[in-house]
Design an enzyme around this catalytic site. Structure first.
Site, mmCIF file in Angstrom:
data_model
loop_
_atom_site.group_PDB
_atom_site.id
_atom_site.type_symbol
_atom_site.label_atom_id
_atom_site.label_comp_id
_atom_site.label_asym_id
_atom_site.label_seq_id
_atom_site.Cartn_x
_atom_site.Cartn_y
_atom_site.Cartn_z
ATOM 1 N N THR A 253 0.833 -1.199 0.000
ATOM 2 C CA THR A 253 0.000 0.000 0.000
ATOM 3 C C THR A 253 0.863 1.243 0.000
ATOM 4 O O THR A 253 1.999 1.232 0.490
ATOM 5 C CB THR A 253 -0.868 0.095 1.270
ATOM 6 N N ASP A 254 0.329 2.329 -0.534
ATOM 7 C CA ASP A 254 0.855 3.609 -0.108
ATOM 8 C C ASP A 254 0.435 3.759 1.355
ATOM 9 O O ASP A 254 -0.505 3.123 1.816
ATOM 10 C CB ASP A 254 0.299 4.748 -0.969
ATOM 11 N N TRP A 255 1.150 4.577 2.089
ATOM 12 C CA TRP A 255 0.968 4.640 3.547
ATOM 13 C C TRP A 255 -0.423 5.178 3.882
ATOM 14 O O TRP A 255 -0.753 6.329 3.630
ATOM 15 C CB TRP A 255 2.063 5.500 4.167
ATOM 16 N N GLY A 256 -1.253 4.286 4.436
ATOM 17 C CA GLY A 256 -2.632 4.637 4.726
ATOM 18 C C GLY A 256 -3.582 4.313 3.599
ATOM 19 O O GLY A 256 -4.719 4.762 3.590
ATOM 20 N N GLY A 257 -3.143 3.490 2.638
ATOM 21 C CA GLY A 257 -3.952 3.211 1.458
ATOM 22 C C GLY A 257 -4.916 2.050 1.592
ATOM 23 O O GLY A 257 -5.689 1.787 0.676
#
Length: 737
Positions: free
Chosen positions: A263-267
């Site tokens: 994931t992108d961070w928080g995705g």
């Protein structure tokens, strides 16, 4: 990293010797990778598998201590290794040993049109990551430049899928040969920062496959990128980080991807979707991706305890966790557990040389006109010039600060003012001209107008007494400029720069404008300025590269990797109202479809102000008559096209010869022409070289969304060879039968 690896190897080997047992298959690097992975997987508990697929800190995921499998460590990129972040918040650790080389931003790399430099870039960055004990570098980015307002365009490789595809592969190979994984991002359609966490992108299958996916496909199939990062946005109603169509069907089924989707961070947003729809590694949940925190721990992540509960209840298949853990083990064996990696190095002369060379070849000379009707061209700057006034905040600004996750802590920062003074000495004076304010994430510092007026007046007064004025401005990494999590608010230059440029020109016509940015900008002042340079963000060695080009030590050879529209509304994404950009805050429609960048300008007959592929030199290149090996092709045949190119000027230079193909008659909408080849050649004065391109039937295909396949229709085509998308020097008609 070497210490970590050596101690790990010694400890594991000693434990098995003492036990009198043979080395397990998963520890034996002479065994095939898949065998090692399956052996390790068979020894792991469910809890160990789940621990492996989500973060344990801001930039780390767990290994399997019981089996001697180390943790994985990641860092932001793609232009350098980011300074160390605290274990579980976004604060910097304030270490004294994490300063690095900042390499030019990826728009500058794309402007080199040089795959060899892309390999050197990836290798040098991989060496710095090794020294900093990183296993995964979060980059490069290959999202397509759709609008000049996208705050993150500077991290990407331009508007053309072919150019990005050619350049991303050597970057990945250069990095991964060091045992450091690339993480190609952001998959996919992360083409704006406004509402990035939830905007729902809708587009045709043709646009998806012809424009927005090819660079990712090349990164996976040709580059073998070991990881790929999902994007924040939704695609057709489902978040990209757990998207059934994008990750399962296209990436893993159609392309056969064996790597890790992170994931992108928080995705991540849902346990069931994350389990079923292609996500392998969850990072940064319950944050906004860069700053905010929550009271949740990593055990609360979607792919942590909630996932274990669903597995144990039979709500999702057990094979989903085995597939994710298998991919994570493969990544670990290629990186953290690889025992014969080189040592790595950081901020070396060799890395500085790579950064400088990329800058030398990436800088684009947009305009170079005589001062007056009969005078010589303003650039390169006469070495006998008596006084130079450098104006502009970007002449001295640390452009590695700000920008979001790409912010870098550099060991050395050779500014443009430093570079010019190194060549011209005390002939150089400096005036700030305008103030841009501090780089702040999600905030903008307000500068009083009286301050700007005073700085502008001082610079204009000093300009009257200089032989030459060099204005160094553009954008920077402030919020709502070239910065993560915020798009630009205007197409024009900020901080009163247009007025400053006009007043400088009135005070002194010998004016060079240097734009440092990752985006196109509006230029209502262009006619009043004889010389314009697009200088990008050039990293640690920015000053040297700019001074090399301005002084003539290096003849410029960069070519634009995206178009500069004259007006914002001349851009395709801005031609259909707000629903096409930026959307209505919930959904967005890519109504320009496949006509992105020069495809739009060509097909709609709306000339770009500076076209894709444009870039001048200090010498002149003549293109001869192009010849082809045949007039028709069929089946699996290919066509070779050759064109002679000569240097008719007085200095050595490099030219990018570009090949475009156009379908003269098709049953579907096709662009007037599309880039299908290029070659960068170096020529001495009077030298000639023959440039040969091979055109294959695959180069003539479009994506048929009715059948879900690629096909070419028989008929007439035309090959265009030129110095830019708008400067065509030769054409070759041919037919597909």
């Amino acid at each position: 990293m070497i210490l970590r690896n050596s101690l790990f190897t010694f400890a594991v080997a000693a434990s098995f010797v003492n036990a009198g047992a043979a080395i397990p298959v998963y520890q034996d690097e002479t065994r095939p990778l898949d065998e090692r992975v399956e052996d390790a997987l068979s020894r792991m508990t469910l809890q160990e598998k789940v621990n492996m697929i989500h973060a344990q800190g801001k930039f780390s995921s767990a290994g399997v201590p019981r089996l001697g499998i180390p943790d994985l460590w990641m860092s932001d990129g793609p232009h350098g290794v980011r300074a160390e972040i605290n274990w579980n918040d976004w604060g910097y650790s304030n270490r004294t040993n994490d300063s690095i080389t900042a390499f030019p931003a990826l728009t500058a790399l794309a402007a080199t049109w040089n795959p060899d430099l892309s390999f050197a870039y990836g290798n040098a960055l991989g060496e710095e990551a090794l020294y900093r004990e990183k296993d995964v570098m979060l980059g490069p980015g290959v999202n397509i430049y759709r609008t000049p307002l996208n705050g993150r365009n500077f991290e990407y490789m331009g508007e053309d899928p072919y150019l990005a595809s050619v350049l991303v592969v050597p970057y990945i190979k250069g990095m991964q040969q060091n045992g450091v994984a690339a993480s190609v991002k952001h998959f996919a359609l992360n083409n704006q920062e406004l509402w990035r966490g939830h905007i729902d992108v809708n587009l045709s299958d043709r646009a998806l496959h012809e424009i927005y996916l090819p660079a990712f496909k090349s990164a996976v199939i040709d580059g073998d990128s070991w990881t790929i990062m999902g994007s924040y946005n939704k695609i057709r109603g489902q978040h990209a980080c757990h998207n059934e169509m994008l990750l399962n069907k296209i990436l893993k089924d159609d392309w056969g991807y064996k790597g890790v989707v992170v994931t992108d961070w928080g995705g991540a947003h849902d346990t069931r979707e994350a389990a079923l729809y292609g996500l392998d590694l969850e990072m940064g949940s319950y944050t906004n991706g860069l700053t905010s925190e929550s009271e949740f721990t990593t055990d609360d992540y979607y792919l942590a305890n909630p996932y274990i509960e669903m597995l144990q209840k039979g709500e999702v298949p057990m094979e989903t966790i085995d597939d994710k853990a298998r991919r994570m083990l493969r990544l670990n064996f290629l990186t953290a557990m690889k025992r014969d990696k080189p040592f790595g190095s950081v901020a070396t002369d060799e890395h500085y040389a790579v950064a400088e060379q990329i800058g030398n070849e990436g800088i684009v000379l947009l305009k170079n006109a005589p001062v007056g009707k009969k005078g010589p061209k303003l650039l390169p700057l006469n070495p006998d010039v008596k006084s130079i006034l450098v104006v502009g905040d970007n002449a001295t600004r640390d452009l590695m600060k700000g920008g979001g996750s790409s912010e870098l802590k550099v060991k050395d920062n050779f500014t443009p003012l430093d570079g010019l003074r190194a060549i011209y000495g005390d002939k150089v004076r400096y005036a700030q001209g305008y103030r841009a304010g501090r780089p702040m994430y999600a905030h903008v510092e307000d500068i009083p107008q009286a301050v700007q007026d005073s700085l502008r007046a001082q610079a204009v007064a000093m300009a009257k007494d200089a032989d030459v004025v060099i204005f160094i401005g553009g954008l920077n990494k402030n919020h709502q400029q070239d910065c993560e999590a915020g798009d630009r608010q205007e197409y024009g230059l900020p901080f009163g720069q247009p007025q400053l440029i006009k007043e400088l020109s009135a005070a002194n016509p010998d004016l060079v404008v240097v734009l440092l940015s990752g985006n196109a900008v509006e230029m209502p002042w262009e006619k009043e300025v004889p010389a314009i340079i697009q200088g990008w963000y050039l990293g640690s060695m920015a000053g040297r590269s700019l001074a090399n080009v301005i002084s003539g030590k290096v003849s410029p050879s960069g070519k634009l990797p995206f178009s500069f529209p004259a007006r914002l509304e001349d851009n395709g994404a801005h031609s259909f109202g707000a629903i096409a950009y930026p959307g209505d805050s919930i959904r967005e429609e890519y109504l320009e479809d496949i006509l992105v960048g020069y495809r739009w300008h060509d097909t709609k007959k709306i000339p770009a102000f500076y076209p894709f592929g444009h870039g001048l030199s200090y010498t002149d290149f003549k293109y001869g008559k192009a010849s082809a090996s045949a007039k028709t092709i069929s089946g699996d045949q290919s066509l070779t096209i050759t064109v002679p190119v000569s240097n008719t000027g007085s200095v050595e230079g490099k030219e990018v010869v570009q090949l475009y193909i156009g379908d003269e008659s098709a049953s579907v909408l096709r662009p007037l022409k599309e880039l299908k080849g290029f070659e960068k050649i170096s020529l001495k004065p009077g030298e000639e070289k023959a440039v040969t391109f091979t055109v294959k039937p695959d180069d003539l295909k479009f994506y048929d969304d009715k059948t879900g396949s690629w096909r070419a229709e028989p008929g007439k085509f035309k090959a265009y060879i030129g110095s830019s998308s708008a400067d065509i020097r030769a054409t070759v008609p041919f037919e597909l039968k």
